[in-house]
Motif scaffolding. Structure first.
Motif, PDB file in Angstrom:
ATOM      1  N   LEU A 221       0.811  -1.217   0.000  1.00 18.24           N
ATOM      2  CA  LEU A 221       0.000   0.000   0.000  1.00 18.24           C
ATOM      3  C   LEU A 221       0.845   1.267   0.000  1.00 18.24           C
ATOM      4  N   PHE A 222       2.038   1.173   0.562  1.00 13.58           N
ATOM      5  CA  PHE A 222       2.893   2.354   0.619  1.00 13.58           C
ATOM      6  C   PHE A 222       4.201   2.131  -0.137  1.00 13.58           C
ATOM      7  N   SER A 223       4.090   1.373  -1.227  1.00 15.48           N
ATOM      8  CA  SER A 223       5.215   1.181  -2.146  1.00 15.48           C
ATOM      9  C   SER A 223       5.641   2.524  -2.721  1.00 15.48           C
ATOM     10  N   THR A 224       6.875   2.618  -3.144  1.00 11.90           N
ATOM     11  CA  THR A 224       7.347   3.850  -3.783  1.00 11.90           C
ATOM     12  C   THR A 224       6.795   4.005  -5.199  1.00 11.90           C
ATOM     13  N   TYR A 230      -1.563   1.727  -6.413  1.00 11.25           N
ATOM     14  CA  TYR A 230      -2.883   1.673  -7.047  1.00 11.25           C
ATOM     15  C   TYR A 230      -3.437   0.244  -7.012  1.00 11.25           C
ATOM     16  N   GLU A 231      -2.641  -0.731  -7.461  1.00 14.17           N
ATOM     17  CA  GLU A 231      -3.118  -2.118  -7.499  1.00 14.17           C
ATOM     18  C   GLU A 231      -3.337  -2.670  -6.097  1.00 14.17           C
ATOM     19  N   ALA A 232      -2.492  -2.272  -5.150  1.00 15.43           N
ATOM     20  CA  ALA A 232      -2.664  -2.739  -3.770  1.00 15.43           C
ATOM     21  C   ALA A 232      -3.962  -2.202  -3.179  1.00 15.43           C
ATOM     22  N   ALA A 233      -4.260  -0.937  -3.457  1.00 20.00           N
ATOM     23  CA  ALA A 233      -5.513  -0.357  -2.965  1.00 20.00           C
ATOM     24  C   ALA A 233      -6.708  -1.077  -3.568  1.00 20.00           C
ATOM     25  N   ARG A 234      -6.668  -1.302  -4.868  1.00 17.05           N
ATOM     26  CA  ARG A 234      -7.752  -2.036  -5.524  1.00 17.05           C
ATOM     27  C   ARG A 234      -7.903  -3.437  -4.941  1.00 17.05           C
ATOM     28  N   ALA A 235      -6.770  -4.084  -4.694  1.00 14.19           N
ATOM     29  CA  ALA A 235      -6.814  -5.443  -4.144  1.00 14.19           C
ATOM     30  C   ALA A 235      -7.430  -5.458  -2.753  1.00 14.19           C
ATOM     31  N   CYS A 236      -7.148  -4.430  -1.955  1.00 16.25           N
ATOM     32  CA  CYS A 236      -7.762  -4.344  -0.622  1.00 16.25           C
ATOM     33  C   CYS A 236      -9.284  -4.287  -0.738  1.00 16.25           C
ATOM     34  N   LEU A 248      -6.056   3.049   3.759  1.00 17.38           N
ATOM     35  CA  LEU A 248      -6.685   3.577   2.552  1.00 17.38           C
ATOM     36  C   LEU A 248      -7.052   5.051   2.730  1.00 17.38           C
ATOM     37  N   GLU A 249      -7.414   5.410   3.951  1.00 16.84           N
ATOM     38  CA  GLU A 249      -7.711   6.818   4.230  1.00 16.84           C
ATOM     39  C   GLU A 249      -6.482   7.674   3.956  1.00 16.84           C
ATOM     40  N   GLU A 250      -5.308   7.182   4.334  1.00 15.06           N
ATOM     41  CA  GLU A 250      -4.076   7.909   4.038  1.00 15.06           C
ATOM     42  C   GLU A 250      -3.865   8.035   2.529  1.00 15.06           C
ATOM     43  N   LEU A 251      -4.186   6.960   1.807  1.00 13.42           N
ATOM     44  CA  LEU A 251      -3.969   6.973   0.367  1.00 13.42           C
ATOM     45  C   LEU A 251      -4.945   7.888  -0.368  1.00 13.42           C
ATOM     46  N   THR A 252      -6.034   8.262   0.284  1.00 15.84           N
ATOM     47  CA  THR A 252      -6.935   9.224  -0.368  1.00 15.84           C
ATOM     48  C   THR A 252      -6.273  10.590  -0.498  1.00 15.84           C
ATOM     49  N   GLU A 253      -5.135  10.772   0.167  1.00 17.77           N
ATOM     50  CA  GLU A 253      -4.372  12.018   0.049  1.00 17.77           C
ATOM     51  C   GLU A 253      -3.050  11.787  -0.693  1.00 17.77           C
ATOM     52  N   ASP A 254      -2.975  10.681  -1.423  1.00 21.07           N
ATOM     53  CA  ASP A 254      -1.756  10.341  -2.156  1.00 21.07           C
ATOM     54  C   ASP A 254      -1.419  11.414  -3.193  1.00 21.07           C
ATOM     55  N   ALA A 255      -0.148  11.493  -3.551  1.00 20.70           N
ATOM     56  CA  ALA A 255       0.279  12.466  -4.560  1.00 20.70           C
ATOM     57  C   ALA A 255      -0.230  12.109  -5.949  1.00 20.70           C
ATOM     58  N   VAL A 259      -4.165   6.815  -7.614  1.00 17.32           N
ATOM     59  CA  VAL A 259      -4.076   6.091  -6.342  1.00 17.32           C
ATOM     60  C   VAL A 259      -5.179   6.575  -5.405  1.00 17.32           C
ATOM     61  N   GLN A 260      -5.395   7.877  -5.364  1.00 17.70           N
ATOM     62  CA  GLN A 260      -6.483   8.423  -4.545  1.00 17.70           C
ATOM     63  C   GLN A 260      -7.824   7.801  -4.947  1.00 17.70           C
ATOM     64  N   GLN A 261      -8.079   7.753  -6.232  1.00 15.26           N
ATOM     65  CA  GLN A 261      -9.334   7.204  -6.726  1.00 15.26           C
ATOM     66  C   GLN A 261      -9.462   5.713  -6.413  1.00 15.26           C
ATOM     67  N   ALA A 262      -8.362   4.986  -6.505  1.00 17.41           N
ATOM     68  CA  ALA A 262      -8.390   3.559  -6.185  1.00 17.41           C
ATOM     69  C   ALA A 262      -8.712   3.339  -4.705  1.00 17.41           C
ATOM     70  N   ALA A 263      -8.137   4.186  -3.845  1.00 16.48           N
ATOM     71  CA  ALA A 263      -8.400   4.070  -2.407  1.00 16.48           C
ATOM     72  C   ALA A 263      -9.871   4.358  -2.106  1.00 16.48           C
TER      73      ALA A 263
END
Length: 321
Positions: A221-224, A230-236, A248-255, A259-263
């Protein structure tokens, strides 16, 4: 009115296609939808005479039209285009057949997967066969066509000299199957030094609906790499891992916006009070893309996790006249 056994509008389109200096309007292409066998044969006769650049353009147009209007059915034309001399035409034709569940397509897709000279076409065929693997797992097609698709995909994935893109798309299509061959293949792909293959392994883990992969999915989820996140979020979301809501809440603020949309999508799949709160927040943000993603996720949330008693109560209140 029929002309030479086919309807007049279709004949006009075919005549226009033969005239290279004639400007063909996209609206005319609607007459290439829902062709019968005789009409398809007439199209085939004209198709092989067309310049390569026109065949490329036509196939792309038909794919776009089919995606925009689900009532259109260009399957007969795409079957013709799948045998085209131009690789880009064959690839687009396979893409255009993505909703076609006719098992008679399987041998043609298998041939493209195992024999086509273009890696892009082989990869497209590998992706396309995935829906038949799913139909087989759901017992919606007979075992024999499912077996042919499965064996071809396993061969493509395991062939060491095959293009990496073909190998990974084959694995993604095979992920619907929960047998030791595929489980081992997913493990090996995740251990690959090639990042693209590892990303496909995470994709496959999510598609498998097998929670044995929970820890590995969370680790990424926090890969570089944005594509991996993106794929990890979708898989979750696909695995409905409720313990990942805070991540996933953290990823909603991803750069990365994707990725944000996937979360956001994943939160709609997982459900729960906190997920709903997050989605409702994003349904009111100023960013249109995130707002749209949240709206769609809320719809999924209600469908997957809504209170059935409320649904039945609403139905009971509807007038019966």
């Amino acid at each position: 009115m029929n002309v030479n056994g086919i309807n007049e509008p279709l004949q006009i389109v075919l005549d226009e296609l033969r005239e290279e200096d004639q400007k063909l309007e996209q609206i005319s292409l609607y007459y290439l939808s829902n062709l019968d066998a005789e009409e398809a044969e007439r199209v085939r006769e004209v198709w092989v005479e067309l310049p390569a650049d026109l065949r490329v353009e036509l196939t792309s147009w038909l794919v776009e039209l089919a995606e925009a209007d689900f009532t259109l059915n260009f399957s007969a034309v795409f079957r013709i285009a799948m045998e085209d001399d131009e690789a880009s035409v064959r690839e687009a034709a396979i893409e255009g057949l993505w909703e076609d569940e006719d098992v008679r397509l399987i041998p043609h897709l298998v041939r493209r997967l195992l024999e086509d000279e273009s890696a892009d076409v082989r990869a497209a065929a590998a992706k396309s066969l995935g829906r038949f693997i799913l139909l087989g797992e759901l017992k919606k097609i007979r075992s024999e066509p499912r077996r042919k698709a499965y064996e071809a995909l396993v061969e493509a994935h395991q062939t060491s000299h095959e293009d990496i893109e073909v190998q990974r798309r084959a694995l993604e299509s095979l992920a619907y199957v929960c047998d030791e061959t595929i489980i081992t293949s997913i493990r090996q792909a995740y251990a690959s030094p090639i990042e693209k293959m590892r990303i496909s392994a995470i994709f496959a883990m999510g598609r498998s609906a097998d929670t044995r992969w929970e820890q590995k999915v969370q680790q990424e989820l926090f890969s570089t790499a944005p594509e991996m996140r993106y794929e990890a979020a979708r898989a979750c979301g696909e695995l409905q891992l409720s313990e990942t809501v805070s991540m996933l809440e953290e990823l909603t603020e991803d750069a990365d916006i994707e990725v944000q949309q996937a979360a956001i999508w994943a939160l709609g799949q997982i459900g729960g009070d906190r997920a709903r709160e997050i989605l409702e927040y994003y349904a009111h943000v100023s960013d249109e893309a995130l707002r749209s993603a949240a709206d769609a996720a809320i719809e999924e949330f209600e469908f997957l996790h809504g209170d059935l008693e409320d649904v039945f109560a609403d139905l009971a209140e509807e007038p019966t006249w």
